[in-house]
Design an enzyme around this catalytic site. Structure first.
Site, PDB file in Angstrom:
ATOM      1  N   LYS A   1       0.779  -1.233   0.231  1.00  0.00           N
ATOM      2  CA  LYS A   1       0.095  -0.075  -0.027  1.00  0.00           C
ATOM      3  C   LYS A   1       0.853   1.131  -0.060  1.00  0.00           C
ATOM      4  CE  LYS A   1      -1.196   1.755   3.947  1.00  0.00           C
ATOM      5  NZ  LYS A   1      -1.786   1.930   5.146  1.00  0.00           N
TER       6      LYS A   1
ATOM      7  N   ARG B   1       2.379   6.011  -2.861  1.00  0.00           N
ATOM      8  CA  ARG B   1       3.392   6.962  -3.362  1.00  0.00           C
ATOM      9  C   ARG B   1       3.826   6.950  -4.729  1.00  0.00           C
ATOM     10  NH1 ARG B   1       4.297   5.519   1.842  1.00  0.00           N
ATOM     11  NH2 ARG B   1       5.567   6.783   3.268  1.00  0.00           N
TER      12      ARG B   1
ATOM     13  N   GLY C   1      -4.399   7.270   5.888  1.00  0.00           N
ATOM     14  CA  GLY C   1      -3.375   8.019   6.215  1.00  0.00           C
ATOM     15  C   GLY C   1      -2.501   8.763   4.901  1.00  0.00           C
TER      16      GLY C   1
ATOM     17  N   ARG D   1      -7.579  12.196  13.389  1.00  0.00           N
ATOM     18  CA  ARG D   1      -6.063  11.887  13.214  1.00  0.00           C
ATOM     19  C   ARG D   1      -5.386  13.256  12.975  1.00  0.00           C
ATOM     20  NH1 ARG D   1      -5.547   6.749   9.271  1.00  0.00           N
ATOM     21  NH2 ARG D   1      -3.565   6.863  10.289  1.00  0.00           N
TER      22      ARG D   1
ATOM     23  N   SER E   1       3.914  11.575  13.209  1.00  0.00           N
ATOM     24  CA  SER E   1       3.776  10.754  11.950  1.00  0.00           C
ATOM     25  C   SER E   1       4.540  11.050  10.838  1.00  0.00           C
ATOM     26  CB  SER E   1       2.297  11.190  11.151  1.00  0.00           C
ATOM     27  OG  SER E   1       2.125  10.543  10.092  1.00  0.00           O
ATOM     28  N   SER E   2       5.591  10.030  10.494  1.00  0.00           N
ATOM     29  CA  SER E   2       6.502  10.227   9.412  1.00  0.00           C
ATOM     30  C   SER E   2       5.930  10.804   8.130  1.00  0.00           C
ATOM     31  CB  SER E   2       7.139   9.165   9.105  1.00  0.00           C
ATOM     32  OG  SER E   2       6.375   7.886   8.651  1.00  0.00           O
TER      33      SER E   2
ATOM     34  N   GLU F   1       3.549  -0.567  12.627  1.00  0.00           N
ATOM     35  CA  GLU F   1       2.516  -1.138  11.922  1.00  0.00           C
ATOM     36  C   GLU F   1       2.559  -2.845  12.253  1.00  0.00           C
ATOM     37  OE1 GLU F   1       4.138  -1.477   7.470  1.00  0.00           O
ATOM     38  OE2 GLU F   1       3.751   0.584   8.308  1.00  0.00           O
TER      39      GLU F   1
ATOM     40  N   ARG G   1      -5.270  -4.058  10.981  1.00  0.00           N
ATOM     41  CA  ARG G   1      -4.286  -4.771  11.587  1.00  0.00           C
ATOM     42  C   ARG G   1      -4.948  -5.449  12.753  1.00  0.00           C
ATOM     43  NH1 ARG G   1      -0.348  -4.417   8.129  1.00  0.00           N
ATOM     44  NH2 ARG G   1      -0.048  -2.410   7.141  1.00  0.00           N
TER      45      ARG G   1
ATOM     46  N   LYS H   1      -8.807  -3.085   3.802  1.00  0.00           N
ATOM     47  CA  LYS H   1      -7.597  -1.913   3.448  1.00  0.00           C
ATOM     48  C   LYS H   1      -6.544  -2.210   2.902  1.00  0.00           C
ATOM     49  CE  LYS H   1      -6.028   1.622   6.303  1.00  0.00           C
ATOM     50  NZ  LYS H   1      -6.619   2.831   6.148  1.00  0.00           N
TER      51      LYS H   1
END
Length: 439
Positions: free
Chosen positions: A25, A30, A104, A132, A178-179, A326, A398, A423
């Site tokens: 994902k 990306r 996200g 979030r 968050s990265s 994750e 997850r 997802k």
């Protein structure tokens, strides 16, 4: 039992299976953004087809990007199988409406691209998206010259007023939650007039492997990036302004999604091979090899991929999962079945994911008879004999796969809304049945 509860299958024998994991994902979304910003058409091959990637594709389409979905597109490049041909819009269009769902990558990656649209782009999503963190992206874009209306919420819903360009330049932000705040600006930064220099002024950035993946993908698309891991300044990333190129990209398997399948080998003392596991990758899921080996298994590369073997004995683990948060839900499930205590730490940021993953894991495992306590930045897991019951998933994919792992060894585990696995693993229930030879 209602229709919304899925009875997690109990393993009746050691598993022995070869599994094909869908595409990453993180890499798929990306790749779609970079292809949309390129100076010519490109291919994204073996993409993940899931809710998150569909939301990304639909969001880009709303901005005028052409995305043609093809099956068995072996011609025109390597990879074969399914593929998306991405045709950039030239100029991104507005006004537009974008649904971010609870993804996200979509909620963080598309607003920095939307500033390049000719008009207003309105973003909305699932109720959880309102909770979030989004402030890092909103504040950074405003500092770089963008106009964003968010009603003072620092989150969704919001409207980006695109003007067709953005000056860019240097921006300071707090990426400790968050990265993706950094990745979001890296992906679009080459298209800003002055590029972008990102300085993290917050605490330690979680999930750094995801930023390294972003840097690698931007470079392969023709972008010039300076990053700390190349000997650059700590907590500073720079993207030089310039064109991105349309390219042919084959998406790696999503290694994080191998977590429940390798866990099945650990729990049952069996063997699972995941096809096409890359020998070099920036995916955080590659750390499963080391983590699960410490928990009692062993792995080796074979002609088909990565083979993982368990002994049926599971050891507790002391592990800093800051970079691989994750993986926590499934690791926690495995740890609940171990022969000794585990301490998972460095993961306070998981309270801000699809749900508060730390609170959810503690509650759900404890409701099955476990002994899990939350710490300031993680979980302490003391194994106990578990019993059946309903495992709530909080719309978190997850959590659902973690419940399936527990169900291997615990009779009567019923998983609420297993469909949330779509997802990232659209066919998970069937894949799980096939793994166990119960289909």
């Amino acid at each position: 039992m209602t229709d919304s509860l899925w009875p997690a299958p109990v393993a009746t024998a050691a598993v022995d299976a070869t599994v094909t994991i869908p595409g990453s994902k993180s890499a798929t979304n990306r790749a779609l953004v970079l292809a949309a910003l390129a100076d010519g058409p490109g291919w994204v091959r073996r993409p993940l087809r899931s809710r998150d990637s569909q939301l990304m594709a639909d969001g880009l389409r709303a901005l005028g990007v052409g995305i043609e979905e093809t099956v068995n597109a072996a011609s025109g490049g390597t990879g074969g199988g399914e593929a998306w041909r991405v045709i950039p819009a030239g100029r991104l269009r507005g006004p537009a409406q974008v649904d971010v769902g609870n993804a996200g990558t979509v909620m963080r990656f598309l607003p920095p691209l939307a500033v390049l649209a000719d008009g207003a782009v309105h973003f909305d999503g699932d109720p959880r998206s309102y909770e979030r963190p989004q402030h890092g992206v909103i504040d950074a874009l405003r500092a770089l010259g963008a106009r964003i209306d968010d009603g003072g919420r620092g989150g969704f819903p919001l409207t980006v007023h695109g003007t067709g360009s953005l000056d860019g330049g240097t921006v300071e932000l707090d990426a400790s939650s968050s990265s993706q705040f950094i990745s979001a600006l890296l992906l679009s930064g080459a298209r800003y007039n002055n590029g972008v220099e990102i300085r993290n002024i917050g605490g330690t950035v979680p999930s750094l492997p995801h930023i390294r993946m972003t840097v690698d993908m931007v470079r392969k698309a023709g972008g010039q990036v300076d990053a700390p891991e190349d000997g650059g300044e700590k907590d500073v990333w720079r993207v030089t302004p310039g064109a991105l190129i349309g390219r042919d990209l084959v998406v790696e398997p999503d290694l994080s999604n191998a977590a429940p399948f390798f866990a099945a080998a650990l729990v049952t003392g069996g063997r699972v091979t995941v096809r096409d596991w890359p020998k070099h990758t920036y995916q955080p899921g590659d750390q499963l090899r080391e983590i699960y080996t410490r928990m009692g298994g062993s792995c080796r590369f074979s002609d088909e991929g990565l083979e993982f073997t368990g002994t049926g004995r599971i050891h507790g683990i002391e592990a800093d999962l800051h970079d691989v948060g994750e993986l926590t839900p499934v690791i926690a499930a495995v740890a609940a079945l171990a022969d000794s205590e585990s301490h998972l730490y460095g993961i306070a940021h998981l309270r801000l994911h699809e749900t508060d993953r730390l609170a959810a894991l503690a509650k759900e495992i404890n409701d099955l008879g476990g002994n899990v306590t939350e710490t300031e930045d993680g979980l302490r897991i003391r194994p106990r004999t578990l019993h059946g019951g309903v495992f709530h998933t909080y719309e978190d994919h997850r959590l659902a796969t973690a419940a399936a792992v527990l169900g291997l060894a615990v009779k009567g585990v019923e998983v609420e809304n297993v469909a949330t696995t779509a997802k990232t693993l659209p066919d998970f229930p069937q894949m799980w049945a096939d793994l166990l030879g119960q289909s």
